[in-house]
Design a protein around this motif. Sequence first.
Motif, PDB file in Angstrom:
ATOM      1  N   SER A  46     -16.288  25.511 -38.490  1.00 38.41           N
ATOM      2  CA  SER A  46     -14.913  25.018 -38.612  1.00 38.41           C
ATOM      3  C   SER A  46     -13.975  25.894 -37.797  1.00 38.41           C
ATOM      4  N   VAL A  47     -13.191  25.280 -36.929  1.00 42.96           N
ATOM      5  CA  VAL A  47     -12.265  26.017 -36.060  1.00 42.96           C
ATOM      6  C   VAL A  47     -10.889  25.344 -36.114  1.00 42.96           C
ATOM      7  N   ASN A  48      -9.876  26.099 -35.670  1.00 41.26           N
ATOM      8  CA  ASN A  48      -8.492  25.602 -35.696  1.00 41.26           C
ATOM      9  C   ASN A  48      -7.798  25.920 -34.380  1.00 41.26           C
ATOM     10  N   ILE A  49      -6.905  25.032 -33.972  1.00 43.64           N
ATOM     11  CA  ILE A  49      -6.022  25.295 -32.835  1.00 43.64           C
ATOM     12  C   ILE A  49      -4.602  25.026 -33.296  1.00 43.64           C
ATOM     13  N   GLN A  50      -3.782  26.083 -33.246  1.00 45.50           N
ATOM     14  CA  GLN A  50      -2.359  25.922 -33.577  1.00 45.50           C
ATOM     15  C   GLN A  50      -1.541  26.291 -32.345  1.00 45.50           C
ATOM     16  N   PRO A  51      -0.769  25.363 -31.804  1.00 42.82           N
ATOM     17  CA  PRO A  51      -0.085  25.641 -30.541  1.00 42.82           C
ATOM     18  C   PRO A  51       1.167  26.479 -30.741  1.00 42.82           C
ATOM     19  N   PRO A  52       1.428  27.439 -29.863  1.00 42.77           N
ATOM     20  CA  PRO A  52       2.757  28.067 -29.854  1.00 42.77           C
ATOM     21  C   PRO A  52       3.782  27.006 -29.469  1.00 42.77           C
ATOM     22  N   VAL A  53       4.983  27.122 -29.996  1.00 41.51           N
ATOM     23  CA  VAL A  53       5.982  26.076 -29.762  1.00 41.51           C
ATOM     24  C   VAL A  53       6.310  25.934 -28.285  1.00 41.51           C
ATOM     25  N   GLY A  54       6.187  27.028 -27.528  1.00 38.18           N
ATOM     26  CA  GLY A  54       6.500  26.969 -26.108  1.00 38.18           C
ATOM     27  C   GLY A  54       5.514  26.162 -25.297  1.00 38.18           C
ATOM     28  N   GLU A  55       4.319  25.921 -25.850  1.00 39.28           N
ATOM     29  CA  GLU A  55       3.306  25.150 -25.119  1.00 39.28           C
ATOM     30  C   GLU A  55       3.415  23.651 -25.397  1.00 39.28           C
ATOM     31  N   LEU A  56       4.371  23.267 -26.239  1.00 38.10           N
ATOM     32  CA  LEU A  56       4.590  21.832 -26.499  1.00 38.10           C
ATOM     33  C   LEU A  56       5.600  21.242 -25.514  1.00 38.10           C
ATOM     34  N   LEU A  57       5.923  22.021 -24.458  1.00 37.43           N
ATOM     35  CA  LEU A  57       6.945  21.611 -23.510  1.00 37.43           C
ATOM     36  C   LEU A  57       6.365  21.446 -22.115  1.00 37.43           C
ATOM     37  N   LEU A  58       7.078  20.693 -21.289  1.00 36.75           N
ATOM     38  CA  LEU A  58       6.780  20.580 -19.863  1.00 36.75           C
ATOM     39  C   LEU A  58       8.053  20.927 -19.102  1.00 36.75           C
TER      40      LEU A  58
ATOM     41  N   GLY B 185      -7.676  17.513 -24.812  1.00 38.96           N
ATOM     42  CA  GLY B 185      -6.283  17.113 -24.955  1.00 38.96           C
ATOM     43  C   GLY B 185      -5.966  16.843 -26.413  1.00 38.96           C
ATOM     44  N   ILE B 186      -4.844  17.387 -26.894  1.00 38.62           N
ATOM     45  CA  ILE B 186      -4.436  17.171 -28.287  1.00 38.62           C
ATOM     46  C   ILE B 186      -2.966  16.738 -28.292  1.00 38.62           C
ATOM     47  N   ASP B 187      -2.692  15.636 -28.973  1.00 37.14           N
ATOM     48  CA  ASP B 187      -1.316  15.186 -29.175  1.00 37.14           C
ATOM     49  C   ASP B 187      -0.817  15.794 -30.486  1.00 37.14           C
ATOM     50  N   PHE B 188       0.021  16.831 -30.364  1.00 40.00           N
ATOM     51  CA  PHE B 188       0.509  17.535 -31.550  1.00 40.00           C
ATOM     52  C   PHE B 188       1.749  16.879 -32.154  1.00 40.00           C
ATOM     53  N   CYS B 189       2.190  15.745 -31.575  1.00 39.37           N
ATOM     54  CA  CYS B 189       3.366  15.029 -32.086  1.00 39.37           C
ATOM     55  C   CYS B 189       4.601  15.935 -32.170  1.00 39.37           C
ATOM     56  N   ASP B 190       4.778  16.789 -31.164  1.00 39.66           N
ATOM     57  CA  ASP B 190       5.934  17.686 -31.101  1.00 39.66           C
ATOM     58  C   ASP B 190       6.068  18.539 -32.362  1.00 39.66           C
ATOM     59  N   SER B 191       4.938  19.034 -32.869  1.00 38.32           N
ATOM     60  CA  SER B 191       4.981  19.903 -34.038  1.00 38.32           C
ATOM     61  C   SER B 191       3.952  21.002 -33.855  1.00 38.32           C
ATOM     62  N   THR B 192       4.086  22.061 -34.638  1.00 34.87           N
ATOM     63  CA  THR B 192       3.137  23.179 -34.564  1.00 34.87           C
ATOM     64  C   THR B 192       2.070  23.057 -35.644  1.00 34.87           C
ATOM     65  N   GLN B 193       1.736  21.849 -36.017  1.00 38.51           N
ATOM     66  CA  GLN B 193       0.693  21.634 -37.017  1.00 38.51           C
ATOM     67  C   GLN B 193      -0.664  22.055 -36.455  1.00 38.51           C
ATOM     68  N   THR B 194      -1.515  22.505 -37.349  1.00 40.95           N
ATOM     69  CA  THR B 194      -2.838  22.980 -36.935  1.00 40.95           C
ATOM     70  C   THR B 194      -3.805  21.814 -36.804  1.00 40.95           C
ATOM     71  N   ALA B 195      -4.513  21.795 -35.692  1.00 46.87           N
ATOM     72  CA  ALA B 195      -5.570  20.804 -35.484  1.00 46.87           C
ATOM     73  C   ALA B 195      -6.900  21.438 -35.897  1.00 46.87           C
ATOM     74  N   SER B 196      -7.500  20.945 -36.952  1.00 48.63           N
ATOM     75  CA  SER B 196      -8.758  21.489 -37.468  1.00 48.63           C
ATOM     76  C   SER B 196      -9.911  20.551 -37.113  1.00 48.63           C
ATOM     77  N   PHE B 197     -11.001  21.127 -36.664  1.00 49.08           N
ATOM     78  CA  PHE B 197     -12.173  20.320 -36.326  1.00 49.08           C
ATOM     79  C   PHE B 197     -13.406  21.222 -36.373  1.00 49.08           C
ATOM     80  N   GLN B 198     -14.563  20.632 -36.152  1.00 46.86           N
ATOM     81  CA  GLN B 198     -15.812  21.390 -36.182  1.00 46.86           C
ATOM     82  C   GLN B 198     -16.405  21.468 -34.784  1.00 46.86           C
ATOM     83  N   LEU B 199     -16.768  22.690 -34.405  1.00 46.10           N
ATOM     84  CA  LEU B 199     -17.482  22.921 -33.152  1.00 46.10           C
ATOM     85  C   LEU B 199     -18.960  23.055 -33.517  1.00 46.10           C
TER      86      LEU B 199
END
Length: 1029
Positions: A907-919, A885-899
């Motif tokens: 180093s990997v990144n997850i950037q959400p499409p704007v449509g996935e920030l909705l319910l 679960g990632i709280d993107f704070c209603d933005s398309t900012q990239t979440a960077s972390f290490q797997l």
Amino acid sequence: MSSNSFSYNEQSGGGEATELGQEATSTISPSGAFGLFSSDLKKNEDLKQMLESNKDSAKLDAMKRIVGMIAKGKNASELFPAVVKNVASKNIEIKKLVYVYLVRYAEEQQDLALLSISTFQRALKDPNQLIRASALRVLSSIRVPIIVPIMMLAIKEASADLSPYVRKNAAHAIQKLYSLDPEQKEMLIEVIEKLLKDKSTLVAGSVVMAFEEVCPDRIDLIHKNYRKLCNLLVDVEEWGQVVIIHMLTRYARTQFVSPWKEGDELEDNEKNFYESDDDQKEKTDKRKKPYTMDPDHRLLIRNTKPLLQSRNAAVVMAVAQLYWHISPKSEAGIISKSLVRLLRSNREVQYIVLQNIATMSIQRKGMFEPYLKSFYVRSTDPTMIKTLKLEILTNLANEANISTLLREFQTYVKSQDKQFAAATIQTIGRCATNIVEVTDTCLNGLVCLLSNRDEIVVAESVVVIKKLLQMQPVQHGEIIKHMAKLLDSITTKLLTQYILNLGKYDQNYDIRDRTRFIRQLIVPNEKSGALSKYAKKIFLAQKPAPLLESPFKDRDHFQLGTLSHTLNIKATGYLELSNWPEVAPDPSVRNVEVIELAKEWTPAGKAKQENSAKKFYSESEEEEDSSDSSSDSESESGSESGEEGDSNEDSSEDSSSEQDSESGRESGLENKRTAKRNSKAKGKSGSEDEEKENEKSKTSDSSNAESSSIEDSSSDSESESESESESESRKVTQEKEKKTKQGRTPLTKDVSLLDLDDFNPVSTPVALPIPALSPSLMADLEGLNLSTSSSVISVSTPVFVPTKTHVLLHRMSGKGLAAHYFFPRQPCIFGDKMVSIQITLNNTTDQKIENIHIGEKKLPIGLKMHVFNPIDSLEPEGSITVSMGIDFCDSTQTASFQLCTKDDCFSVNIQPPVGELLLPVAMSEKDFKKEQGMLTGMNETSAVIIAAPQNFTPSVIFQKVVNIANVGAVPSGQDNIHRFAAKTVHSGSLMLVTVELKEGSTAQLIINTEKTVIGSVLLRELKPVLSQG
């Protein structure tokens, strides 16, 4: 520098280089003879050559040096033609510096600036917000009436810009345009009204400044935005805070009754003993109705209190004057400590602060008496500071501290600063006048000073003694005799002639005029007129005794902290504070937005059903329910009641944390009330439900409900901004609805983590069952219908889940470990504000991979991540799917972390499409239109789509929209309009999408949302998809 000239021009050809070399030589040759006198010319010629270079690095270096010259105060106007040529440069850094230069010199070089006006207009459409803002600044700096329409259009467009920085500059441009052409006032007021509704803290200060410059009398524009400005005040930049506080001070003086009246009314009641029965009855009624502060008045005072700790002296001074002018006298004392703290600042700040303290200390001595020693004079203080401190010490002098102060004054008289010593003598004279007990002591001390060697001290002592003797001439005969003895050796006539001769040749023309006038009266000659006969009557006439009073006594009619107060004259642009109104104007004018918000969640007829529901219960429960509902209504309206018991409130608390705790408290109280009502409705079986509900409230809320009062939580919630409070109320609403359902339905299965979430489970139907409980429960729940139908906002199941996966880690980069992720479009089990993400891990090697886990997280500010549990081992060719679960704070900012694995980290990144920030949200067409009507203006973005008619069939539009965004379909009664609704995961803000088919092959795509940035991004993603075949 000539060598640089060659290097910059070698590429253009040898001939040009030779010519430039010759020019450089001829320019430099005189410098040997004249030295420093031609250095500036040499530098500027070199800068011009660098600006005409083909290399961006040379241009950038030149612009940096030019801006540096401007910063040092040097004149760089002759470089304007060379600089303006680079306004169309493609290099962003050069363009920024060129705009900085143009803002400075556009007004001086108007003709040349006008030549580039088309470039500025193009720059207003630039993707870079800094360029758009800079272009608007330059355009508004060209003060030529002919371009007023262009400026007006640019300001209107910029006021609707997505970037708050550009909107801020639009507010700055309003003032420039108004000063250039005041006839544009009405159009500018429309823009100001629009910008006042802006919820960005960056814009607030600038638009209020524009309001103060253009239409300070249009108080009606502030009504709707008053509470928002109060709540945003803490987060606005410092100079914006100063402007807003001064404006709100004036606003409060026109909209609220005086908080100082209570004592006056009591005095009036006691004054007249003989009066009619009707008058007595009126006064008795007044006594029965004590003063109660308007909740909005209290909101302003409470929200400005934390700013007394600001590092900016102007902000502290602004809050101090606000408390002085609009707060109850009992609460104004809080500002004294903050003002004394400012006395450690530089001398300019000290001067202004001491001036304001001097005015305050005349009326309310008690405020500053505890800090008396802070006003003792230091030897390093400049004279202006010393004089002001003396003034304050005189105002604070009383019978208790006068002996200490006189010892201080004795030291000050010996100061080397003669002007200060003379001011001290005047101060001693004032103390003698104000405090009868020390009058004789002061007079004797002043008489002793007549023997001082310093002529200034003696002269000032004589003047002060004369004034004191004039006030009580009979009682001080001995002193007059002592002064007369000093004249024994000199005749009075000779002394008079000596003084008149000195005055005749004095440098001050006023003294020379007075000398000539007096000489004609007391030393008459043949030229003297008839006036000399009446000299005795003129000089020895009965005159009132001089008054020794503070020079700050008449300054209190100016607003503290203003230029007019400092100068003691009305300055240009000064706005006077109005007197308190006798009767407060209608406070409902400030409820405009709040009423709309209430309508948004509350259908018509709520009040009747609420009252009927309350009558059903016993008196004790009615009292409890009424207190709860009043608390709810207060938090909804953003105001506060019960202020008498709220004096110890700490205004510097963190509003957001209090809001969260409030949600928990209200939920606990709702569960308890629900349990009680179940027991009334169902008897025995209801009591079992009550136990379950109480148990649940204890575990979920711990002791919040017992430890905090409803009133505190309601008042704390008011300091939230409107957007936050709206989203919070929606979440609380859904949480209450969820808990209500759980309380009614028997638990037939184990409670999963999903059931503890704020969202409805996917399998839960939207309709609310068991209508018997609905009216009583819904009467207390804000945001739900009173009928048995579903709520306005309720999360529904996703209508479509795309199977598209995204590469998180390629097997080549991951040394055999591959990872893909996709969005399942389900409520996240780890947190209600998080987006659910499923990650599939594959081992493509022939060896076991051990200890797969998340390592270091590099998240932007505000983002939060809930990681999956470490995986002990993954077999060769094995695969496993985990949830995050990632709280993107209603933005398309990239979440960077290490797997990470046992041996490596990737180093990997997850950037959400704007449509996935909705319910997805289920709502009726009527509710959709009502919500859409409240999200217009700056909350609406639209675009025109052109496509083939076969692409505009309902099924195609539906499939394309839900494929891009996780939205729910809204039933529509019109074939040409398709509606979709969703809410953002983090804040719960509505996202309304409308596709309206027009004639031919065009359609209009409209998105309404408070989150304008997300709305514009979604619009950009939907537009090409809907246009494709």
